[in-house]
Structure formats: structure tokens, C-alpha cells
Scaffold this motif. Sequence first.
Motif, short mmCIF file in Angstrom:
data_model
loop_
_atom_site.label_atom_id
_atom_site.label_comp_id
_atom_site.label_asym_id
_atom_site.label_seq_id
_atom_site.Cartn_x
_atom_site.Cartn_y
_atom_site.Cartn_z
N ASN A 17 18.29 60.61 16.39
CA ASN A 17 17.07 60.23 17.11
C ASN A 17 17.27 60.37 18.62
OD1 ASN A 17 15.64 59.59 14.78
ND2 ASN A 17 16.41 57.50 14.75
N TYR A 21 15.05 62.13 21.65
CA TYR A 21 14.64 61.42 22.87
C TYR A 21 15.15 62.15 24.12
CZ TYR A 21 13.87 57.53 19.60
OH TYR A 21 13.45 56.74 18.56
N LEU A 223 6.95 58.44 20.31
CA LEU A 223 8.07 59.30 20.72
C LEU A 223 8.02 59.56 22.23
CD1 LEU A 223 8.16 61.89 17.79
CD2 LEU A 223 9.95 60.26 18.40
N LYS A 226 9.26 56.47 24.07
CA LYS A 226 10.72 56.31 23.97
C LYS A 226 11.44 57.38 24.80
CE LYS A 226 10.67 53.91 19.57
NZ LYS A 226 11.06 53.92 18.15
N GLY A 227 10.87 58.58 24.83
CA GLY A 227 11.45 59.61 25.70
C GLY A 227 11.35 59.19 27.16
N ALA A 230 13.99 56.67 27.80
CA ALA A 230 15.30 57.33 27.92
C ALA A 230 15.46 57.97 29.30
CB ALA A 230 15.45 58.38 26.83
N GLY A 246 18.88 59.28 26.41
CA GLY A 246 18.37 59.50 25.06
C GLY A 246 19.36 59.07 23.99
N GLY A 250 18.90 55.94 21.42
CA GLY A 250 18.88 56.17 19.98
C GLY A 250 19.90 55.32 19.25
N ALA A 269 13.70 49.73 22.68
CA ALA A 269 13.46 50.73 23.73
C ALA A 269 12.78 50.11 24.94
CB ALA A 269 12.62 51.86 23.17
#
Length: 289
Positions: A17, A21, A223, A226-227, A230, A246, A250, A269
Motif C-alpha cells: 500500500n 501512496y 487514496l 492518503k497520498g 504521505a 508513502g 503504509g 493516516a
Amino acid sequence: METLAALSQYLISGLTNGAIYALIALGFGIIFNATHIINFAQGEFVMLGALCAISLHQAFPSLPVAFVGAVLLVTLLGLLFERLALRPVKDRSPLTLIIITVGGAVLLKGLAMLWWGKEAYNLPPFSGAVPLSFGPATILPQNLWVLGVAALLLAGLEAFFRLTLTGKAMRACAYNPVAARLVGIPAARMVQLSFGLSAALGAAGGILIAPLTLGVYDMGTMLGLKGFSAAILGGLGSSLGGVLGGLLLGVAESLASGLISSGYRDAVAFFILLVVLFVRPQGLLGGRS
């Protein structure tokens, strides 16, 4: 022994994952370096990559054709998004441009729901679904594809920025746009190219993760967030920081999900994002400026 096997399994899942990310975080960083804005439509490029690949695979049952075709389609969409939605804006303040990207994300998500509906679609694994033994844990072949392709994309991106004339021109625009224009670098074209590159990275991430999580019209929102987390964790605009952020995010998610409860998976996150913003807003590898 069971504890070691469980920790190994959480680590594999977290790194898989985290690689996705990292690709999304790099997309955020590329556009931030070129324009100093946050593109909140980045997550929708991930979703479109997955769904376009699924549709192409249904029409042409070939995973390489689906992968390349979907990346090209989403890259073209990223170029058009910058050209049609951002470049004509008269008030180019960062806040205005960020609001436009939020509107673009909502529009893309709505169009995807109209086109594909609310059903979840499956993309076949790239090379089978039989788990492989990896020490005390097991790993799916698709996890290896995610980690391997993500590593190749990251290395290719780094080589592009350091070894090609276009990549160096984009870096020059990121460091000093005015000086870049004075020496004849077409800054507007570099900005458009940055949107194309970030869209391609997002699409690749969506295609890689689709065999593990299915493709659905609203997968890009979480997503993308969360990216973004990161990118902030590693240092917005830093390539190495995006990768580090990332992977750390993860693994932290996977450990929290496995050791505490799966209900805390998404909360981790945003907890990390808040802690970083309070303690070290420039991120782990970002400069103080």
C-alpha cells in the motif's frame, strides 16, 4: 513464531500500500513544485486509471494493452485538465487554483459514477493469484508487481528529472520560474507537462492496486487523501520524501490495522498528518524554507 509471521505479513501489506501512496505523493509533489498548488484531483486520476484499465481489458483482453492504454488516456486527461480548467483562469492565486482542483475532483468523480455506475469491477492479477511463501509470511504475485513496477517508475522519474533536457527545464521552473522564462524555457508548457506526469503516475498506481482492491468510482478520494498525507509526512515537493512518507504511512496503517483494529486503519493516516503539521510542517525531508 506466530508473532513474527504476523508482523512479516503486516509489513508486506504495508509496503505494498505504501508504494501506491508513494506514487500518489510524487504526483502531488510534481505539481506543487511546478505551480505551488495542491492538486486535489490527483486521487481521481488513480480511480480513472483503474477503471479505464478494467474497461480496456474487457474490450481487449490483454493486460499490457490495458495498462498502457489506460495510462495514456489518463495522461491526456491530465494535460487537458490543466489546459482547460487552470490555464484560462485570470486570478491565478494559489487558493483559487486549489479550489478549482477540488471542483475538478468532484466533477471527475461524478462523471465516473455516471459512466461506470456504483458497482465495483475486478481487474485480473498480472500473473496469477497463488500465494508465494516469503519466510514466515506469504505474498501474492500482485504485491510483487506493485513493488517492482513502483520501484521502476520511481527510478525512471528520477532519471527523467536528472538526465533529460525536459526534466532539467522542469526543475529550473520549480526553482525559479522567472529566471527560467528569461532563459527561454516555456514555463506554461512545463506546468502542463507536470500535470501529465502526475496523472500518469496516479493512473499507474490505480492499475497496480485494482487487482487487490477492485475498481470503483469513489476509490480515488481516500487514496488521494492518503497520498497527500504521505507527501506532507515526507516533505511536499521532495521526491525522496514522498517515497519515504508513502512507505512509512503504509506500514503504520497495516500495523495499526493488524495489532489494534481495522477500524483505525484510515484514522492513522490523518493522525500522522496532524502530528506532522503540528510538530514538523515541512515534513521529514523538506527544507525549512
